[in-house]
Design a protein around this motif. Structure first.
Motif, PDB file in Angstrom:
ATOM      1  N   ALA A  43       0.843  -1.197   0.000  1.00 59.69           N
ATOM      2  CA  ALA A  43       0.000   0.000   0.000  1.00 59.69           C
ATOM      3  C   ALA A  43       0.876   1.244   0.000  1.00 59.69           C
ATOM      4  N   ASP A  44       0.486   2.210  -0.784  1.00 61.63           N
ATOM      5  CA  ASP A  44       1.133   3.514  -0.805  1.00 61.63           C
ATOM      6  C   ASP A  44       0.233   4.479  -0.050  1.00 61.63           C
ATOM      7  N   HIS A  45       0.599   4.745   1.206  1.00 66.90           N
ATOM      8  CA  HIS A  45      -0.271   5.553   2.053  1.00 66.90           C
ATOM      9  C   HIS A  45      -0.421   6.987   1.559  1.00 66.90           C
ATOM     10  N   LYS A  47      -1.430   7.818  -1.133  1.00 63.88           N
ATOM     11  CA  LYS A  47      -2.575   7.848  -2.043  1.00 63.88           C
ATOM     12  C   LYS A  47      -3.914   7.769  -1.322  1.00 63.88           C
ATOM     13  N   PHE A  48      -3.893   7.585   0.000  1.00 67.42           N
ATOM     14  CA  PHE A  48      -5.141   7.457   0.744  1.00 67.42           C
ATOM     15  C   PHE A  48      -5.703   8.833   1.085  1.00 67.42           C
ATOM     16  N   LYS A  49      -6.921   9.078   0.670  1.00 65.74           N
ATOM     17  CA  LYS A  49      -7.545  10.376   0.888  1.00 65.74           C
ATOM     18  C   LYS A  49      -7.680  10.695   2.376  1.00 65.74           C
ATOM     19  N   ALA A  50      -7.955   9.657   3.183  1.00 71.20           N
ATOM     20  CA  ALA A  50      -8.161   9.866   4.624  1.00 71.20           C
ATOM     21  C   ALA A  50      -6.923  10.444   5.297  1.00 71.20           C
ATOM     22  N   LEU A  51      -5.752  10.223   4.698  1.00 71.14           N
ATOM     23  CA  LEU A  51      -4.511  10.694   5.313  1.00 71.14           C
ATOM     24  C   LEU A  51      -4.060  12.049   4.787  1.00 71.14           C
ATOM     25  N   GLN A  52      -4.876  12.652   3.962  1.00 74.02           N
ATOM     26  CA  GLN A  52      -4.509  13.957   3.416  1.00 74.02           C
ATOM     27  C   GLN A  52      -4.798  15.097   4.395  1.00 74.02           C
ATOM     28  N   GLY A  53      -5.597  14.803   5.438  1.00 72.13           N
ATOM     29  CA  GLY A  53      -5.906  15.811   6.425  1.00 72.13           C
ATOM     30  C   GLY A  53      -6.954  16.799   5.935  1.00 72.13           C
ATOM     31  N   PRO A  54      -6.971  17.991   6.496  1.00 69.17           N
ATOM     32  CA  PRO A  54      -6.013  18.501   7.488  1.00 69.17           C
ATOM     33  C   PRO A  54      -6.241  17.920   8.879  1.00 69.17           C
ATOM     34  N   PHE A  55      -5.156  17.860   9.672  1.00 72.52           N
ATOM     35  CA  PHE A  55      -5.228  17.334  11.030  1.00 72.52           C
ATOM     36  C   PHE A  55      -4.845  18.430  12.014  1.00 72.52           C
ATOM     37  N   ASP A  56      -5.556  18.463  13.126  1.00 74.50           N
ATOM     38  CA  ASP A  56      -5.256  19.426  14.182  1.00 74.50           C
ATOM     39  C   ASP A  56      -4.564  18.765  15.372  1.00 74.50           C
ATOM     40  N   ARG A  57      -4.888  17.481  15.594  1.00 73.65           N
ATOM     41  CA  ARG A  57      -4.340  16.769  16.752  1.00 73.65           C
ATOM     42  C   ARG A  57      -3.957  15.354  16.350  1.00 73.65           C
ATOM     43  N   ALA A  64      -8.161   8.606  11.312  1.00 76.72           N
ATOM     44  CA  ALA A  64      -7.998   8.358   9.881  1.00 76.72           C
ATOM     45  C   ALA A  64      -7.453   6.943   9.632  1.00 76.72           C
ATOM     46  N   CYS A  65      -6.508   6.522  10.452  1.00 74.19           N
ATOM     47  CA  CYS A  65      -5.945   5.165  10.316  1.00 74.19           C
ATOM     48  C   CYS A  65      -7.033   4.106  10.473  1.00 74.19           C
ATOM     49  N   LEU A  66      -7.924   4.345  11.440  1.00 70.50           N
ATOM     50  CA  LEU A  66      -8.940   3.355  11.764  1.00 70.50           C
ATOM     51  C   LEU A  66     -10.014   3.215  10.693  1.00 70.50           C
ATOM     52  N   LEU A 183       2.284  13.839   6.753  1.00 73.16           N
ATOM     53  CA  LEU A 183       1.730  12.546   7.140  1.00 73.16           C
ATOM     54  C   LEU A 183       1.596  11.524   6.019  1.00 73.16           C
ATOM     55  N   PRO A 184       1.100  11.880   4.849  1.00 74.51           N
ATOM     56  CA  PRO A 184       0.858  10.842   3.841  1.00 74.51           C
ATOM     57  C   PRO A 184       2.079  10.003   3.500  1.00 74.51           C
ATOM     58  N   GLY A 185       3.289  10.519   3.711  1.00 70.68           N
ATOM     59  CA  GLY A 185       4.474   9.750   3.358  1.00 70.68           C
ATOM     60  C   GLY A 185       5.260   9.246   4.538  1.00 70.68           C
ATOM     61  N   MET A 186       4.654   9.245   5.744  1.00 75.00           N
ATOM     62  CA  MET A 186       5.450   8.937   6.924  1.00 75.00           C
ATOM     63  C   MET A 186       5.211   7.531   7.491  1.00 75.00           C
ATOM     64  N   TRP A 187       4.572   6.651   6.722  1.00 73.74           N
ATOM     65  CA  TRP A 187       4.172   5.366   7.281  1.00 73.74           C
ATOM     66  C   TRP A 187       5.134   4.250   6.915  1.00 73.74           C
ATOM     67  N   ALA A 188       5.249   3.273   7.816  1.00 74.09           N
ATOM     68  CA  ALA A 188       6.012   2.056   7.536  1.00 74.09           C
ATOM     69  C   ALA A 188       5.400   0.920   8.322  1.00 74.09           C
ATOM     70  N   PRO A 189       5.375  -0.306   7.773  1.00 75.01           N
ATOM     71  CA  PRO A 189       4.859  -1.450   8.528  1.00 75.01           C
ATOM     72  C   PRO A 189       5.809  -1.839   9.637  1.00 75.01           C
ATOM     73  N   VAL A 190       5.282  -2.472  10.671  1.00 77.94           N
ATOM     74  CA  VAL A 190       6.090  -2.994  11.764  1.00 77.94           C
ATOM     75  C   VAL A 190       6.028  -4.505  11.703  1.00 77.94           C
ATOM     76  N   ALA A 191       7.176  -5.157  11.569  1.00 79.86           N
ATOM     77  CA  ALA A 191       7.204  -6.612  11.424  1.00 79.86           C
ATOM     78  C   ALA A 191       7.233  -7.298  12.770  1.00 79.86           C
ATOM     79  N   GLY A 192       6.681  -8.516  12.826  1.00 77.01           N
ATOM     80  CA  GLY A 192       6.755  -9.338  14.023  1.00 77.01           C
ATOM     81  C   GLY A 192       5.933  -8.762  15.157  1.00 77.01           C
ATOM     82  N   PRO A 193       6.227  -9.185  16.417  1.00 75.45           N
ATOM     83  CA  PRO A 193       5.503  -8.669  17.574  1.00 75.45           C
ATOM     84  C   PRO A 193       5.656  -7.156  17.665  1.00 75.45           C
ATOM     85  N   ILE A 194       4.719  -6.528  18.349  1.00 76.72           N
ATOM     86  CA  ILE A 194       4.751  -5.080  18.468  1.00 76.72           C
ATOM     87  C   ILE A 194       6.073  -4.673  19.100  1.00 76.72           C
TER      88      ILE A 194
END
Length: 207
Positions: A43-45, A47-57, A64-66, A183-194
Motif C-alpha cells: 500500500a502507498d499511504h 494515495k489514501f484520501k483519509a490521510l490527506q488531512g487537514p489534522f489538528d491533533r 484516519a488510520c482506523l 503525514l501521507p508519506g510517513m508510514w512504515a509497517p512494523v514486522a513481528g511482535p509489536i
C-alpha cells in the motif's frame, strides 16, 4: 531471594529485552527494505484520501488510520503494552508497569503524565484509572512514523506538543509541533511482535 540475586535477574531481563528489541528492529528493517529501488509494501499511504488531512491533533490521525485498520485500536488495547498490567499465573499477583516500583523511573503513579509520555496512547493522566478507551486514543505514529520528526512531549501524557514549547525548561530551545502535512508519506509497517521504541522528546529536534 536476596537483593543481589534479584538485581542480577533484573539486569539479565533488561539484557534480554534489549537483544529482543534489536532483533525485531533488524527483522522489521529487512522486511520493508526496497527491492530494485521499489518498496515491498502493498500500500502507498500517500494515495489514501483519509490521510490527506487537514489534522489538528494526533488523535485525528489515529481516527484516519482506523477507517481502514478497523480492528487495530481494539487489538492494541488488549495487550499488556497498552494496559501495563500482568496477572501472574502462579501467585495471582497483578503486576506491571502501572502497579510496581521499577529501577528505571521509580513509581509511575503520581509521576504521570511524565511516565505516560512513553505509553502508546494519548491522555493517560491518572495511573489509578485504566488507560483511555477511546478508539482514537491509540498512538499509531509512535510505531509507524518514518520521518523522525514525530515526538511525544515529556509532560503531555503521550501527546506531541501542539504549540511551540521550550524544552528543556530554561534552555531557550523551542520544540515545534509535528508537521501534519508530511503525514501521507510517513508510514512504515512494523514486522513481528509489536516492537515500539516510544520516541521521546529527550532528543527531539529543536529550533
Amino acid at each position: 531471594m536476596n537483593n543481589k540475586r534479584a538485581l542480577r535477574m533484573l539486569f539479565s531481563l533488561k539484557c534480554l529485552v534489549l537483544v529482543a528489541s534489536l532483533v525485531f528492529a533488524a527483522n522489521g528493517s529487512a522486511s520493508i527494505a526496497p527491492v530494485n529501488g521499489k518498496s515491498t509494501t502493498t500500500a502507498d499511504h500517500s494515495k489514501f484520501k483519509a490521510l490527506q488531512g487537514p489534522f489538528d491533533r494526533a488523535e485525528d490521525v489515529t481516527a484516519a488510520c482506523l477507517t481502514c485498520h478497523t480492528e487495530a485500536g481494539e487489538q492494541i488495547r488488549q495487550t499488556t503494552h497498552w494496559t501495563w498490567l500482568y496477572e501472574h499465573d502462579e501467585t495471582g499477583q497483578t503486576l506491571g508497569k502501572s502497579k510496581v516500583i521499577n529501577s528505571f523511573c521509580g513509581m509511575t503513579i503520581t509521576n504521570e503524565p511524565r511516565c505516560t509520555s512513553c505509553h502508546v496512547g494519548y491522555g493517560w493522566n491518572d495511573m489509578r484509572e485504566p488507560p483511555p478507551q477511546a478508539e482514537n486514543a491509540v498512538d499509531c505514529l509512535v510505531c509507524h512514523d518514518t520521518t523522525g520528526e514525530y515526538w511525544k512531549f515529556p509532560t503531555l501524557a503521550g501527546h506531541p506538543t501542539y504549540i511551540p514549547r521550550e524544552w528543556p525548561k530554561g534552555s531557550g530551545k523551542m520544540v515545534q509541533p509535528p508537521d501534519w502535512s508530511a503525514l501521507p508519506g510517513m508510514w512504515a509497517p512494523v514486522a513481528g511482535p509489536i516492537a515500539v521504541a516510544a520516541t521521546s522528546m529527550e532528543a527531539a529536534p529543536t529550533a
